[in-house]
Design a protein around this motif. Structure first.
Motif: not given
Lengths: 110, 112
Positions: B34, B36, B38, B42-44, B46, B88, B90, B103-105, B108
């Protein structure tokens, strides 16, 4: 697609109290509902999963409830600690998709 | 054990430049992958998901594309970045059981 709503306002509580976070969703009930913790600048980390046929799940100081009639999940942290301060995300998964809410920022005050 | 690597951690790119973010997973086979995004506060959102090599599903029409050239490699690309692409990013994987995403780190991305 699903719309997932979480408390948009930050939650501040005193250390030792119970924090309660809310997650509401629209449309169909998911197969699974999950809660994640996200620290600033990091990816979310899985905390708990609850299935659609379960009412409650516990893990140490964490408790999740799932009400498919109300289309709502509550996430509780008991005996909260300053280290619990973070953003908590609710997620619904069904099929091959994970949908996340906007998250609620929690600050535990010593 | 399984690990997920995502790079770079931060990226500053001018408007109109191309983008390539890479994500690799180790220790598992045939994961669902996946991407994502962000936005601040705000939220993630997809963006893309993939259930196998060359299989990409897009959730939101946009200036981005994704590819999965190998089983455990997922790439997010853009030919020309827009200011609105800042955020951001992800990468995540899961086994296909829908029970837990890893999740990965994150990357940014700032488009200037």
């Amino acid at each position: 697609s699903q719309k997932i709503e979480q408390n948009s306002e930050a939650l501040n509580i005193q250390e030792g109290k119970t924090a309660t976070l809310t997650c509401n969703y629209t449309n169909y009930s998911p197969a699974y509902l999950q809660w994640y913790r996200q620290d600033p600048g990091r990816g979310p980390v899985f905390l708990l999963l609850i299935r659609e046929n379960e009412k409650e799940k516990r893990k140490e100081r964490l408790k999740v409830t799932f009400d498919t009639t109300l289309k709502q999940s509550l996430f509780h942290i008991t005996a909260s600690q300053p280290a619990d301060s973070a953003t908590y995300l609710c997620a619904l998964s069904t099929g091959n998709q994970f949908y996340f809410g906007t998250g609620t920022s929690l600050t535990v005050i010593p | 054990s399984q690990t997920i690597h995502q790079w770079p951690a931060t990226l500053v790119q001018p408007v109109g430049s191309p983008l390539s973010l890479e994500c690799t997973v180790e220790g598992t086979s045939n994961p669902n992958l996946y991407w994502y995004r962000q936005a601040a506060g705000r939220g993630l959102q997809l963006l893309f998901y993939s259930v196998g090599i060359g299989q990409i599903s897009s959730e939101v029409p946009q200036n981005l594309s994704a590819s999965r050239p190998q089983d455990r490699q997922f790439i997010l690309s853009s030919k020309k970045l827009l200011l609105s692409d800042s955020g951001f990013y992800l990468c995540a994987w899961e086994t296909g059981s829908n029970t837990e995403a890893f999740f990965g780190q994150g990357t940014r991305l700032t488009v200037v």
